[in-house]
Design a protein around this motif. Sequence first.
Motif, PDB file in Angstrom:
ATOM      1  N   ILE A   1       0.824  -1.207   0.000  1.00 38.49           N
ATOM      2  CA  ILE A   1       0.000   0.000   0.000  1.00 38.49           C
ATOM      3  C   ILE A   1       0.858   1.258   0.000  1.00 38.49           C
ATOM      4  O   ILE A   1       0.552   2.236  -0.664  1.00 38.49           O
ATOM      5  CB  ILE A   1      -0.952  -0.008   1.219  1.00 38.49           C
ATOM      6  N   ASN A   2       1.947   1.216   0.738  1.00 36.21           N
ATOM      7  CA  ASN A   2       2.771   2.405   0.897  1.00 36.21           C
ATOM      8  C   ASN A   2       4.236   2.012   0.771  1.00 36.21           C
ATOM      9  O   ASN A   2       4.828   1.520   1.713  1.00 36.21           O
ATOM     10  CB  ASN A   2       2.493   3.059   2.264  1.00 36.21           C
ATOM     11  N   GLY A   3       4.793   2.227  -0.368  1.00 36.17           N
ATOM     12  CA  GLY A   3       6.197   1.898  -0.572  1.00 36.17           C
ATOM     13  C   GLY A   3       6.583   2.136  -2.011  1.00 36.17           C
ATOM     14  O   GLY A   3       5.748   2.495  -2.845  1.00 36.17           O
ATOM     15  N   PRO A   4       7.845   1.912  -2.334  1.00 37.80           N
ATOM     16  CA  PRO A   4       8.300   2.194  -3.694  1.00 37.80           C
ATOM     17  C   PRO A   4       7.666   1.273  -4.742  1.00 37.80           C
ATOM     18  O   PRO A   4       7.494   1.664  -5.888  1.00 37.80           O
ATOM     19  CB  PRO A   4       9.818   1.990  -3.624  1.00 37.80           C
ATOM     20  N   ASP A   5       7.310   0.056  -4.363  1.00 44.12           N
ATOM     21  CA  ASP A   5       6.705  -0.892  -5.300  1.00 44.12           C
ATOM     22  C   ASP A   5       5.226  -1.110  -5.004  1.00 44.12           C
ATOM     23  O   ASP A   5       4.672  -2.173  -5.282  1.00 44.12           O
ATOM     24  CB  ASP A   5       7.437  -2.239  -5.222  1.00 44.12           C
ATOM     25  N   ALA A   6       4.568  -0.121  -4.421  1.00 47.95           N
ATOM     26  CA  ALA A   6       3.187  -0.265  -3.977  1.00 47.95           C
ATOM     27  C   ALA A   6       2.220  -0.336  -5.159  1.00 47.95           C
ATOM     28  O   ALA A   6       2.526   0.047  -6.279  1.00 47.95           O
ATOM     29  CB  ALA A   6       2.803   0.905  -3.080  1.00 47.95           C
ATOM     30  N   ILE A   7       1.031  -0.831  -4.867  1.00 43.94           N
ATOM     31  CA  ILE A   7      -0.050  -0.861  -5.852  1.00 43.94           C
ATOM     32  C   ILE A   7      -0.357   0.586  -6.249  1.00 43.94           C
ATOM     33  O   ILE A   7      -0.418   1.464  -5.381  1.00 43.94           O
ATOM     34  CB  ILE A   7      -1.301  -1.528  -5.236  1.00 43.94           C
ATOM     35  N   PRO A   8      -0.543   0.872  -7.520  1.00 43.81           N
ATOM     36  CA  PRO A   8      -0.842   2.249  -7.940  1.00 43.81           C
ATOM     37  C   PRO A   8      -2.104   2.791  -7.251  1.00 43.81           C
ATOM     38  O   PRO A   8      -2.986   2.035  -6.853  1.00 43.81           O
ATOM     39  CB  PRO A   8      -1.067   2.125  -9.451  1.00 43.81           C
TER      40      PRO A   8
ATOM     41  N   GLY B   1      -7.630   2.697  -4.949  1.00 36.73           N
ATOM     42  CA  GLY B   1      -8.968   3.282  -4.955  1.00 36.73           C
ATOM     43  C   GLY B   1     -10.045   2.254  -5.282  1.00 36.73           C
ATOM     44  O   GLY B   1     -11.136   2.262  -4.699  1.00 36.73           O
ATOM     45  N   GLN B   2      -9.747   1.361  -6.206  1.00 38.81           N
ATOM     46  CA  GLN B   2     -10.702   0.302  -6.549  1.00 38.81           C
ATOM     47  C   GLN B   2     -10.905  -0.653  -5.378  1.00 38.81           C
ATOM     48  O   GLN B   2     -12.024  -1.106  -5.129  1.00 38.81           O
ATOM     49  CB  GLN B   2     -10.215  -0.467  -7.771  1.00 38.81           C
ATOM     50  N   ILE B   3      -9.837  -0.964  -4.673  1.00 39.58           N
ATOM     51  CA  ILE B   3      -9.956  -1.844  -3.507  1.00 39.58           C
ATOM     52  C   ILE B   3     -10.841  -1.194  -2.446  1.00 39.58           C
ATOM     53  O   ILE B   3     -11.739  -1.840  -1.882  1.00 39.58           O
ATOM     54  CB  ILE B   3      -8.559  -2.184  -2.943  1.00 39.58           C
ATOM     55  N   ILE B   4     -10.617   0.089  -2.188  1.00 42.08           N
ATOM     56  CA  ILE B   4     -11.412   0.802  -1.187  1.00 42.08           C
ATOM     57  C   ILE B   4     -12.873   0.898  -1.628  1.00 42.08           C
ATOM     58  O   ILE B   4     -13.795   0.729  -0.826  1.00 42.08           O
ATOM     59  CB  ILE B   4     -10.796   2.185  -0.901  1.00 42.08           C
ATOM     60  N   ALA B   5     -13.117   1.141  -2.937  1.00 40.60           N
ATOM     61  CA  ALA B   5     -14.491   1.197  -3.444  1.00 40.60           C
ATOM     62  C   ALA B   5     -15.177  -0.158  -3.299  1.00 40.60           C
ATOM     63  O   ALA B   5     -16.367  -0.231  -2.950  1.00 40.60           O
ATOM     64  CB  ALA B   5     -14.488   1.640  -4.900  1.00 40.60           C
ATOM     65  N   PHE B   6     -14.438  -1.241  -3.547  1.00 49.40           N
ATOM     66  CA  PHE B   6     -15.007  -2.580  -3.395  1.00 49.40           C
ATOM     67  C   PHE B   6     -15.370  -2.857  -1.938  1.00 49.40           C
ATOM     68  O   PHE B   6     -16.445  -3.382  -1.641  1.00 49.40           O
ATOM     69  CB  PHE B   6     -14.014  -3.631  -3.908  1.00 49.40           C
ATOM     70  N   ILE B   7     -14.506  -2.468  -1.022  1.00 52.40           N
ATOM     71  CA  ILE B   7     -14.797  -2.652   0.400  1.00 52.40           C
ATOM     72  C   ILE B   7     -16.019  -1.824   0.793  1.00 52.40           C
ATOM     73  O   ILE B   7     -16.888  -2.290   1.538  1.00 52.40           O
ATOM     74  CB  ILE B   7     -13.563  -2.278   1.252  1.00 52.40           C
TER      75      ILE B   7
END
Length: 176
Positions: A104-111, A116-122
Amino acid sequence: FAAAIASAAAFAPAPVAKTTSSLNAFESELGAQPPLGFYDPLGFLDNADQETFDRLRYVEIKHGRICQLAFLGQIVTRNGIHLSGDIDYSGDAFDSFPNGWAAINGPDAIPGEGLGQIIAFIGALELGVMKDSANGAEPGDFVGDFRNGALDFGWDTFDEETQLSKRAIELNNGRA
């Protein structure tokens, strides 16, 4: 010898006065079990009614389930098991992202768009699927019953004692 007896008395349990409070109303509720018994350290249930207790129990069960799923997700992904395929159209595979918070938070994190899509799904699950059937249902129904008519794994075939036992186990697992 007298000094040894006197020092041993220091380890004897101190008598505890019996007190009565509004908490006594909830001490017999499901979840008040060993080793802690009824536990409300922040006093959320001071002067609370049954409706407040049921709402807090509903939230406790739901958050406990979320925590159990998150823990299981950590175990699975740390074991190297990821979804197959690509997470986006540019060809990034699910296993190309790190595990845990680094995803979630790092140099290789999910864009950000993916997050945003994950949060919308939740949010969609929260608002549309994870409905408490006991809210507005008949009195006596158990809060946190999310079956909503779509899934049934034979819960109604269990006797009442087994159902209470399984609910107590779920509460303890969510608290751990």
